[in-house]
Scaffold this active site. Structure first.
Site, PDB file in Angstrom:
ATOM      1  N   HIS A  50       0.846  -1.194   0.000  1.00 34.86           N
ATOM      2  CA  HIS A  50       0.000   0.000   0.000  1.00 34.86           C
ATOM      3  C   HIS A  50       0.887   1.252   0.000  1.00 34.86           C
ATOM      4  O   HIS A  50       0.697   2.165  -0.808  1.00 34.86           O
ATOM      5  CB  HIS A  50      -0.930  -0.007   1.221  1.00 34.86           C
ATOM      6  N   ASP A  62       7.460  21.585 -26.409  1.00 37.55           N
ATOM      7  CA  ASP A  62       7.339  20.256 -25.795  1.00 37.55           C
ATOM      8  C   ASP A  62       8.403  20.147 -24.715  1.00 37.55           C
ATOM      9  O   ASP A  62       9.070  21.137 -24.403  1.00 37.55           O
ATOM     10  CB  ASP A  62       7.520  19.146 -26.870  1.00 37.55           C
ATOM     11  N   TRP A  64       6.985   0.016   3.937  1.00 33.91           N
ATOM     12  CA  TRP A  64       7.433   0.685   2.709  1.00 33.91           C
ATOM     13  C   TRP A  64       8.851   1.223   2.847  1.00 33.91           C
ATOM     14  O   TRP A  64       9.519   1.502   1.864  1.00 33.91           O
ATOM     15  CB  TRP A  64       6.464   1.792   2.295  1.00 33.91           C
ATOM     16  N   SER A 105      12.968   6.028 -13.662  1.00 28.77           N
ATOM     17  CA  SER A 105      11.900   6.810 -14.274  1.00 28.77           C
ATOM     18  C   SER A 105      11.859   8.218 -13.678  1.00 28.77           C
ATOM     19  O   SER A 105      11.776   9.217 -14.399  1.00 28.77           O
ATOM     20  CB  SER A 105      10.562   6.099 -14.075  1.00 28.77           C
ATOM     21  N   SER A 106      11.943   8.289 -12.345  1.00 29.92           N
ATOM     22  CA  SER A 106      11.873   9.595 -11.677  1.00 29.92           C
ATOM     23  C   SER A 106      13.062  10.470 -12.049  1.00 29.92           C
ATOM     24  O   SER A 106      12.922  11.673 -12.277  1.00 29.92           O
ATOM     25  CB  SER A 106      11.861   9.431 -10.157  1.00 29.92           C
ATOM     26  N   HIS A 154      13.066  11.900   3.785  1.00 25.62           N
ATOM     27  CA  HIS A 154      12.445  13.166   4.154  1.00 25.62           C
ATOM     28  C   HIS A 154      12.326  14.128   2.978  1.00 25.62           C
ATOM     29  O   HIS A 154      11.248  14.701   2.766  1.00 25.62           O
ATOM     30  CB  HIS A 154      13.059  13.837   5.373  1.00 25.62           C
ATOM     31  N   GLU A 180      11.833  13.212   0.136  1.00 23.57           N
ATOM     32  CA  GLU A 180      10.742  12.594  -0.637  1.00 23.57           C
ATOM     33  C   GLU A 180       9.378  13.182  -0.232  1.00 23.57           C
ATOM     34  O   GLU A 180       8.495  13.378  -1.063  1.00 23.57           O
ATOM     35  CB  GLU A 180      10.757  11.072  -0.408  1.00 23.57           C
ATOM     36  N   TYR A 231       8.835  16.177   0.583  1.00 22.71           N
ATOM     37  CA  TYR A 231       8.685  17.465  -0.107  1.00 22.71           C
ATOM     38  C   TYR A 231       8.620  17.297  -1.613  1.00 22.71           C
ATOM     39  O   TYR A 231       8.060  18.141  -2.310  1.00 22.71           O
ATOM     40  CB  TYR A 231       9.793  18.426   0.335  1.00 22.71           C
ATOM     41  N   SER A 290      -1.099  26.943  -5.530  1.00 20.72           N
ATOM     42  CA  SER A 290      -0.720  28.339  -5.801  1.00 20.72           C
ATOM     43  C   SER A 290      -1.240  28.833  -7.144  1.00 20.72           C
ATOM     44  O   SER A 290      -1.209  30.036  -7.413  1.00 20.72           O
ATOM     45  CB  SER A 290       0.814  28.490  -5.770  1.00 20.72           C
ATOM     46  N   HIS A 301      14.939  12.853  12.326  1.00 25.44           N
ATOM     47  CA  HIS A 301      13.761  12.969  13.194  1.00 25.44           C
ATOM     48  C   HIS A 301      12.823  11.770  13.006  1.00 25.44           C
ATOM     49  O   HIS A 301      11.885  11.605  13.765  1.00 25.44           O
ATOM     50  CB  HIS A 301      13.035  14.312  12.996  1.00 25.44           C
ATOM     51  N   HIS A 302      13.077  10.950  11.973  1.00 23.08           N
ATOM     52  CA  HIS A 302      12.284   9.727  11.790  1.00 23.08           C
ATOM     53  C   HIS A 302      12.806   8.593  12.659  1.00 23.08           C
ATOM     54  O   HIS A 302      12.223   7.516  12.667  1.00 23.08           O
ATOM     55  CB  HIS A 302      12.329   9.291  10.323  1.00 23.08           C
ATOM     56  N   THR A 312       7.219  27.103   5.683  1.00 19.88           N
ATOM     57  CA  THR A 312       5.881  26.544   5.443  1.00 19.88           C
ATOM     58  C   THR A 312       4.822  27.535   5.900  1.00 19.88           C
ATOM     59  O   THR A 312       3.795  27.726   5.233  1.00 19.88           O
ATOM     60  CB  THR A 312       5.704  25.196   6.172  1.00 19.88           C
ATOM     61  N   LYS A 322       4.237  30.196   3.388  1.00 23.12           N
ATOM     62  CA  LYS A 322       3.373  29.776   2.277  1.00 23.12           C
ATOM     63  C   LYS A 322       1.898  29.806   2.685  1.00 23.12           C
ATOM     64  O   LYS A 322       1.052  30.314   1.948  1.00 23.12           O
ATOM     65  CB  LYS A 322       3.759  28.361   1.809  1.00 23.12           C
ATOM     66  N   ARG A 356       1.413   1.004  15.073  1.00 22.69           N
ATOM     67  CA  ARG A 356       1.091   0.827  13.657  1.00 22.69           C
ATOM     68  C   ARG A 356       1.564  -0.546  13.197  1.00 22.69           C
ATOM     69  O   ARG A 356       2.307  -1.223  13.900  1.00 22.69           O
ATOM     70  CB  ARG A 356       1.739   1.940  12.824  1.00 22.69           C
TER      71      ARG A 356
END
Lengths: 531, 33
Positions: A82, A111, A147, A174-175, A258, A260, A262, A273, A307-308, A333, A336, A455
């Protein structure tokens, strides 16, 4: 979304010509940014449905305490797949789809810079998705490691783990190719007069996201390659049995992980925006500060990864550094969020479906940001680590943040893409169902987490039953509501009323001001002069 | 053969990505922890 005007059959000018192929071969061989954007968006929706079904398996099992529907191994495989499918297969390709569709049109380019590589970037994805799905049918099933693919579990899994590693390699390729394409397009193919500081904010957020992807996807690829060599080639990077260090994997993973967050959030900020000024009928408040805040968020995202993993046993000075660095992210943040609200202030506001989703984003993403601040504090995080509070937090960021912004974007640009209007009433019903069921699903998970529910468990003590029942009911409502979204989009493509040239009077980027609705197959050749 | 501006930009970006990938593995393989 596949209804780009195609007047080829009627013998119109070369602007509408899509090359020599028709039918399925058009889509396999296309190098047109609009076709490829459409394929990205449909692929991401299919993956959203696949990942969503897995979420419903998880929520069905958690409806009651005890084991009812699936065995614990399969439950772990569900949570793992998932997460992987939603992050790499659904949300990221969705925003790459927006980038493909919009960036050339917003900067006045004909293009993308590397049109053939663009085709390749997309067609890698279905094979990567297939590898992830096939892993379920290997001996031992798909990996059940979460994950994050933490060692040492990854070293112990069956052959499904190898397929997943190859899938991550493909997704990374790909990315990286996609982001090289986007950055090069923005840097080199802007129309004369389209300076960097005149670009729509969506292009700015993707320029910065492109750099982030180029910097961190290879790190993930390196980490899973090292896992692969630990599994099959006798190395011991992460395998403690051979002198390796599983915590090293966590450091490397979160150095990718992390930023990722953002990579997913910044393009969502870009979409919002565009939408908020259009429905406020005002220019975006503080454009330059938005650009600087986006850059600041991207830079800070490289120095907060630990921090993770406060609970792995790092020195207090390390904890303090990562805590202060993380809380610092609240500043750009906050800039924004302030600017979005200030854009709406005294605006001539209307609340069509894109604006509803943008406002939903603003409210719920800010809530997710606040719980992120709570989790950034070491003493609290040590209590809440690996509980449902964390699950609630990141779903407020990923779903209410990224997915709500994606919905806002689809409703906003659907008339431009298809030349037809969606059903506004059904769109608004879709918003309210999504908004209500999202909160029913995830708000209660804060309470389950605060009460201590871990979890990634298929069973739990009776004391958590009420929260889980409410959350599971909400999840099924949320899932069913998305079928309405599919219906609205299909109805729009098949039988929507003709869209006016400029359905949103406040929209002011090039695709609205310099191109007809729907957009022709080829645009901006030659480029417009904006000086 | 002269490279186009796009090709130059693309190659620079691709070499940054390659440097991260190989640099990470080489750091932990050759230099240890």
């Amino acid at each position: 979304m596949s209804a780009v005007v195609d007047t080829h059959a009627h013998g119109h000018g070369h602007d509408d010509h899509h090359g020599g192929y028709g039918g399925i071969m058009r889509w396999i061989t296309t190098t047109n940014h609009k076709d490829i954007g459409t394929m990205y968006l449909w692929f991401s929706f299919i993956m959203f449905m696949v990942g969503g079904v897995m979420a419903l398996v998880i929520r069905a099992e958690l409806f009651s305490p005890g084991l009812q529907i699936v065995d614990p191994d399969f439950f772990n495989q569900m949570t793992t797949m998932h997460g992987l499918i939603m992050v790499f297969g659904a949300i990221m390709p969705a925003f790459v789809g927006f980038a493909n569709w919009l960036i050339p049109m917003q900067i006045g380019a004909p293009d993308m810079a590397f049109a053939r590589m663009n085709n390749w970037s997309f067609w890698i994805l279905p094979f990567a998705g297939a590898l992830l799905i096939i892993s379920f049918f290997t001996p031992g099933g798909a990996p059940g490691v979460g994950w994050t693919l933490y060692a040492p579990l990854t070293v112990q899994m069956g052959v499904g783990m190898d397929l997943t590693i190859f899938a991550v390699h493909l997704l990374g390729m790909s990315s990286i190719m996609g982001s090289i394409n986007i950055v090069t397009t923005i840097l080199n193919l802007r129309a004369p007069g389209m300076t960097l500081m005149r670009m729509p904010l969506f292009c700015w957020t993707w320029l910065i996201t492109g750099y982030l992807l180029i910097a961190v996807m290879p790190v993930l690829a390196g980490a899973v390659t090292m896992t692969l060599t630990d599994r099959h080639f006798g190395t011991s990077f992460f395998n403690a049995a051979g002198g390796g260090d599983p915590v090293l994997y966590q450091h490397i993973f979160w150095f990718f992980g992390h930023p990722e967050v953002y990579i997913i959030a910044l393009p969502a900020f870009g979409v919002v925006s565009q939408v908020i000024p259009a429905f406020s009928r005002k220019p975006l408040f503080g454009y330059a500060s938005m650009v600087y805040a986006t850059s600041a968020i991207a830079i800070l995202s490289f120095i907060v990864w630990a921090h993770h993993m406060y609970t792995v046993g790092m020195p207090v000075t390390g904890q303090l550094f990562f805590m202060y660095a993380t809380t610092l992210i609240a500043v750009p943040t906050g800039v924004k969020v302030f600017n979005w609200v200030a854009t709406m202030w005294k605006g001539s506001l209307t609340f069509e479906t894109p604006m509803l989703f943008a406002c939903g984003f603003l409210f719920l993403f800010t809530l997710g940001g606040f719980t992120g601040l709570v989790l950034s504090l070491v003493p609290i995080d040590i209590q809440l680590h690996d509980t449902y509070y964390v699950v609630a937090h990141f779903h407020y960021v990923m779903v209410a943040g990224a997915l709500f912004a994606a919905f806002a974007g689809v409703y906003f640009w659907l008339p431009k893409w298809t030349g037809k209007m969606y059903d506004e009433k059904l769109g608004q019903i879709h918003f309210w169902l999504t908004m209500i069921f999202f909160n029913v699903t995830f708000f209660v998970q804060h309470f389950a987490g605060l009460a201590g529910m871990p979890r990634r468990i298929p069973d739990y003590p009776l004391m958590f039953e009420t929260w889980n029942k409410i959350s599971s009911i909400g999840a099924f409502g949320f899932g069913l509501s998305q079928l309405l979204f599919l219906y609205v989009v299909l109805k729009c493509i098949r039988s929507g009323a003709k869209a006016p040239e400029k359905p949103w009077e406040g929209a002011d980027s090039l695709e609205w001001t310099h191109l007809p609705t729907p957009v022709p197959y080829h645009t901006f050749d030659p480029q417009p002069d904006l000086r | 053969m002269a490279l186009s501006r796009n090709a130059k930009t693309g190659l620079i970006l691709a070499s940054i990505a390659a440097a991260w990938f190989f640099g990470l593995i080489i750091k932990y393989w050759v230099m240890g922890r």
